[in-house]
Motif scaffolding. Structure first.
Motif, PDB file in Angstrom:
ATOM      1  N   ALA A   1      16.607  91.782 -26.270  1.00 46.42           N
ATOM      2  CA  ALA A   1      16.869  91.197 -27.587  1.00 46.42           C
ATOM      3  C   ALA A   1      17.337  89.753 -27.442  1.00 46.42           C
ATOM      4  CB  ALA A   1      17.922  92.020 -28.324  1.00 46.42           C
ATOM      5  N   HIS A   2      18.193  89.493 -26.468  1.00 42.65           N
ATOM      6  CA  HIS A   2      18.685  88.132 -26.270  1.00 42.65           C
ATOM      7  C   HIS A   2      17.555  87.200 -25.833  1.00 42.65           C
ATOM      8  CE1 HIS A   2      21.442  84.877 -25.549  1.00 42.65           C
ATOM      9  NE2 HIS A   2      21.071  84.782 -24.283  1.00 42.65           N
ATOM     10  N   ALA A   3      16.699  87.666 -24.932  1.00 39.79           N
ATOM     11  CA  ALA A   3      15.577  86.837 -24.483  1.00 39.79           C
ATOM     12  C   ALA A   3      14.660  86.472 -25.650  1.00 39.79           C
ATOM     13  CB  ALA A   3      14.791  87.572 -23.400  1.00 39.79           C
ATOM     14  N   LEU A   4      14.438  87.420 -26.551  1.00 44.68           N
ATOM     15  CA  LEU A   4      13.585  87.163 -27.721  1.00 44.68           C
ATOM     16  C   LEU A   4      14.263  86.206 -28.697  1.00 44.68           C
ATOM     17  CD1 LEU A   4      12.309  90.810 -28.336  1.00 44.68           C
ATOM     18  CD2 LEU A   4      10.991  88.898 -27.424  1.00 44.68           C
ATOM     19  N   ALA A   5      15.600  86.331 -28.853  1.00 45.71           N
ATOM     20  CA  ALA A   5      16.331  85.419 -29.730  1.00 45.71           C
ATOM     21  C   ALA A   5      16.293  83.997 -29.181  1.00 45.71           C
ATOM     22  CB  ALA A   5      17.769  85.889 -29.907  1.00 45.71           C
ATOM     23  N   VAL A   6      16.379  83.872 -27.869  1.00 45.09           N
ATOM     24  CA  VAL A   6      16.261  82.547 -27.232  1.00 45.09           C
ATOM     25  C   VAL A   6      14.894  81.950 -27.519  1.00 45.09           C
ATOM     26  CG1 VAL A   6      16.140  81.347 -25.016  1.00 45.09           C
ATOM     27  CG2 VAL A   6      17.944  83.035 -25.415  1.00 45.09           C
ATOM     28  N   ARG A   7      13.855  82.782 -27.424  1.00 40.65           N
ATOM     29  CA  ARG A   7      12.494  82.311 -27.705  1.00 40.65           C
ATOM     30  C   ARG A   7      12.367  81.823 -29.154  1.00 40.65           C
ATOM     31  NH1 ARG A   7       7.538  83.113 -25.320  1.00 40.65           N
ATOM     32  NH2 ARG A   7       5.762  82.829 -26.723  1.00 40.65           N
ATOM     33  N   ALA A   8      12.892  82.612 -30.095  1.00 38.74           N
ATOM     34  CA  ALA A   8      12.816  82.229 -31.508  1.00 38.74           C
ATOM     35  C   ALA A   8      13.535  80.913 -31.754  1.00 38.74           C
ATOM     36  CB  ALA A   8      13.406  83.335 -32.384  1.00 38.74           C
ATOM     37  N   GLN A   9      14.703  80.747 -31.120  1.00 39.14           N
ATOM     38  CA  GLN A   9      15.458  79.510 -31.328  1.00 39.14           C
ATOM     39  C   GLN A   9      14.714  78.306 -30.764  1.00 39.14           C
ATOM     40  OE1 GLN A   9      18.181  78.357 -28.570  1.00 39.14           O
ATOM     41  NE2 GLN A   9      19.663  77.381 -29.950  1.00 39.14           N
ATOM     42  N   LYS A  10      14.117  78.442 -29.593  1.00 37.47           N
ATOM     43  CA  LYS A  10      13.384  77.325 -28.990  1.00 37.47           C
ATOM     44  C   LYS A  10      12.143  76.973 -29.809  1.00 37.47           C
ATOM     45  CE  LYS A  10      14.940  77.883 -24.214  1.00 37.47           C
ATOM     46  NZ  LYS A  10      14.527  78.186 -22.816  1.00 37.47           N
ATOM     47  N   MET A  11      11.486  77.993 -30.347  1.00 39.70           N
ATOM     48  CA  MET A  11      10.310  77.738 -31.179  1.00 39.70           C
ATOM     49  C   MET A  11      10.678  76.986 -32.459  1.00 39.70           C
ATOM     50  SD  MET A  11       8.407  81.423 -30.796  1.00 39.70           S
ATOM     51  CE  MET A  11       7.132  81.066 -31.976  1.00 39.70           C
ATOM     52  N   SER A  12      11.940  77.110 -32.891  1.00 39.96           N
ATOM     53  CA  SER A  12      12.382  76.489 -34.133  1.00 39.96           C
ATOM     54  C   SER A  12      13.109  75.174 -33.897  1.00 39.96           C
ATOM     55  CB  SER A  12      13.306  77.447 -34.888  1.00 39.96           C
ATOM     56  OG  SER A  12      12.667  78.669 -35.127  1.00 39.96           O
ATOM     57  N   SER A  13      12.999  74.638 -32.686  1.00 40.63           N
ATOM     58  CA  SER A  13      13.667  73.382 -32.367  1.00 40.63           C
ATOM     59  C   SER A  13      13.266  72.294 -33.365  1.00 40.63           C
ATOM     60  CB  SER A  13      13.291  72.947 -30.945  1.00 40.63           C
ATOM     61  OG  SER A  13      13.789  71.679 -30.661  1.00 40.63           O
ATOM     62  N   GLY A  14      14.253  71.603 -33.920  1.00 43.17           N
ATOM     63  CA  GLY A  14      13.975  70.559 -34.894  1.00 43.17           C
ATOM     64  C   GLY A  14      13.881  71.046 -36.321  1.00 43.17           C
ATOM     65  N   SER A  15      14.038  72.348 -36.546  1.00 41.62           N
ATOM     66  CA  SER A  15      13.943  72.898 -37.892  1.00 41.62           C
ATOM     67  C   SER A  15      15.124  72.433 -38.748  1.00 41.62           C
ATOM     68  CB  SER A  15      13.929  74.426 -37.842  1.00 41.62           C
ATOM     69  OG  SER A  15      14.162  74.984 -39.119  1.00 41.62           O
ATOM     70  N   PRO A  16      14.900  72.170 -40.051  1.00 43.80           N
ATOM     71  CA  PRO A  16      16.032  71.851 -40.928  1.00 43.80           C
ATOM     72  C   PRO A  16      16.971  73.035 -41.120  1.00 43.80           C
ATOM     73  CG  PRO A  16      14.009  72.081 -42.199  1.00 43.80           C
ATOM     74  CD  PRO A  16      13.611  72.092 -40.762  1.00 43.80           C
ATOM     75  N   PHE A  17      16.528  74.218 -40.685  1.00 37.86           N
ATOM     76  CA  PHE A  17      17.362  75.414 -40.771  1.00 37.86           C
ATOM     77  C   PHE A  17      17.826  75.845 -39.372  1.00 37.86           C
ATOM     78  CE2 PHE A  17      13.949  75.815 -44.050  1.00 37.86           C
ATOM     79  CZ  PHE A  17      14.720  75.351 -45.104  1.00 37.86           C
ATOM     80  N   GLY A  18      18.047  74.837 -38.502  1.00 34.18           N
ATOM     81  CA  GLY A  18      18.414  75.138 -37.118  1.00 34.18           C
ATOM     82  C   GLY A  18      19.661  75.980 -36.995  1.00 34.18           C
TER      83      GLY A  18
END
Length: 548
Positions: free
Chosen positions: A431-448
């Motif tokens: 679960a943590h590895a997947l959450a890390v992936r989601a966060q990296k994919m959203s880099s620069g998002s206004p909803f960071g």
């Protein structure tokens, strides 16, 4: 009083379909109401499926239009209930049983299908409505209606639709793929990038997305160029232009190492694509100041999401109203799925503004969203999260989340929903590895802040206290009134023997959440910090010392 033996249909004024006993059995969606009207205005009550598909979904592919028609027919049958014999269908046609139905006479001055909310690009249905409204205007009192030109108010409505409700156009152009003698492998990388971005855009924005061809002067124009770097590095540069004279809206660039196959799911490329989509969505909202006057489904949805991601009770009420208006203006099923997600937040955050039948409302919204767009990964991810919180059904959440990821691997919300499902399934490390992936994919998002806090949760559960603390601080910095990071910071500072910081943050949280107390954080099992309790990072004794 003698009971009517027939159902009754009202097409002039507000649409209404009544059972013989007067009960309202009207379907809720505009397309389903329009479908009934299309059948009722034919002398036989019957229309071919292909004819209905082209009239109701002229901009969808054949398979998508057929699916939409099936969903609309299913909605009508559900609304009819015990009177479903009013509608008969086979593989070729749909038919309204006119011999068991009274169609009401038109009242003086009443408009045909008054207030029917349609998407901005439903020109075929708009023309049909204008034709019937024109017949009504042209017919003298007591005379049968005849075909006539659309009246002035219908013309004005068409202009209004074109000027204010038409979907924005986004045209992509690949520089290597479109240039003579361009590099074939770089062109392929550009095509893969554009395909991924276009798929996500169609899920999240009500936009006319095109690849190649001439761009209208009002269109957003996106240029994508792949290039070679040192060694095995390959990069992507993307720019968005709008207006005349040409105005640069956004530009971005990234690179990665190429290892044989095209970098289809490379996180750097996916993140750049998501930044491009966010930039387009932001550009569409720049001129909006008063949400009450907005008549654009994209802008309403975007502004609603901004309010959802701050979690304030009054903001969530506003967001729900915006999403409802966006739905009436033709927004896709995602607006409905977000309304379900919003109710889950109200439930978890214990908002007093939540309605008493909130769980059932959320379930109905999930069903509606899934029936309308079952292949939209954003819809599946939102429904997965909703079902998990409301029904505690981990297996359903896992299935929906996996399907969401499969449909669109570039969707960070899909990976986030899968991370949450894995978390509740006890697979905490994954679960943590997947959450890390989601966060990296959203880099620069206004909803960071949302993605930072999602990773904070799994970091806490896997015992990564320093990482969880850093992410909670980052989420708080990006959104100072976002409450969840403040709760975690208070507990994590206390556990790290930083009582002054814990008290400072706790007092800030109390201003946003008047019923907060250190005792509640430490002892109330219903307070929304359960991952901290499960992980052991919540030291109740040290938190209680803060209240002294």
């Amino acid at each position: 009083m003698e009971q009517r033996v027939k159902a009754r249909l009202q097409l002039y004024g507000r649409f209404r379909l009544e059972a013989p006993d007067g009960t309202d059995i009207s379907p809720k969606s505009a397309k389903s109401q329009a479908l009934i009207a299309l059948l009722a205005t034919n002398e036989t009550g019957s229309r071919g499926r292909l004819w209905l598909q082209k009239r109701l979904w002229p901009n969808s592919g054949a398979d998508r239009a057929a699916t939409s028609l099936r969903q609309a027919l299913s909605e009508i049958r559900r609304s009819l209930g015990d009177h479903r014999d009013l509608l008969k269908t086979d593989r070729r046609a749909a038919c309204l049983s006119l011999d068991t139905l009274d169609i009401a006479e038109a009242d003086e001055g009443a408009e045909f299908m008054e207030g029917l909310g349609l998407p901005a690009n439903d020109h075929a249905l708009e023309d049909w409505l204008a034709h019937h409204r024109g017949e009504r205007e042209a017919a003298p009192s007591g005379a049968p209606a005849t075909r006539a030109p659309a009246p002035a108010d219908a013309s004005q409505r068409q202009i209004y639709v074109a000027a204010e409700l038409r979907m924005p156009v986004v045209v992509f152009r690949t520089l290597n793929g479109s240039s003579p003698g361009g590099s074939g492998d770089l062109g392929l990388i550009e095509d893969i990038f554009v395909d991924s971005v276009a798929r996500s855009m169609r899920e999240t924005l009500s936009a006319d997305v095109r690849v190649g061809g001439e761009a209208p002067s009002s269109a957003f124009r996106a240029e994508v160029q792949a290039f070679r770097g040192d060694g095995a590095a390959v990069g992507i540069r993307a720019r968005v232009h709008h207006g005349s004279p040409d105005r640069l809206v956004w530009s971005g660039m990234t690179s990665t190492q190429l290892h044989g196959a095209p970098p289809v799911e490379d996180l750097q490329f996916v993140s750049l694509g998501n930044q491009l989509i966010d930039a387009l969505a932001e550009a569409m909202t720049q001129s909006i100041t008063d949400s009450r006057d907005i008549r654009d489904a994209n802008l309403l949805t975007r502004l609603a999401i901004r309010r959802i991601f701050c979690l304030r009770p009054e903001a969530l009420v506003e967001a729900d109203e915006m999403l409802l208006r966006a739905r009436e203006l033709g927004a896709g099923a995602l607006s409905t799925a977000w309304r379900a997600q919003l109710r889950v937040i109200q439930h978890v955050e214990r908002h007093e503004t939540a309605s008493p039948d909130l769980p059932e409302e959320a379930r109905r919204l999930c069903i509606d969203a899934m029936e309308r767009e079952p292949m939209n990964s954003m819809v599946l991810a939102a429904v997965a999260n909703t079902r998990l919180v409301l029904d505690k059904d981990v297996s359903v959440c896992l299935e929906l989340a996996r399907r969401s990821v499969s449909l669109n691997p570039a969707n960070p919300l899909a990976w986030n929903s899968l991370a949450t499902a894995k978390l509740y399934a006890g697979e905490i490390a994954e679960a943590h590895a997947l959450a890390v992936r989601a966060q990296k994919m959203s880099s620069g998002s206004p909803f960071g802040h949302w993605w930072d806090f999602g990773r904070c949760l799994t970091a806490a559960l896997t015992g990564r206290r320093d990482e969880a603390l850093r992410l909670a601080e980052a989420a708080h910095a990006l959104s100072p009134e976002f409450r969840p990071p403040l709760r975690y910071l208070t507990a994590l500072y206390a556990a790290a023997d930083r009582p002054d910081d814990a008290i400072r943050v706790g007092e800030r949280l109390r201003r946003l959440e008047p019923d907060f107390s250190f005792e509640r954080l430490a002892m109330d099992d219903s307070y929304p910090v359960s991952p901290l309790r499960w992980s052991g990072l919540l030291d109740s004794g040290k938190v209680m010392e803060l209240s002294g």
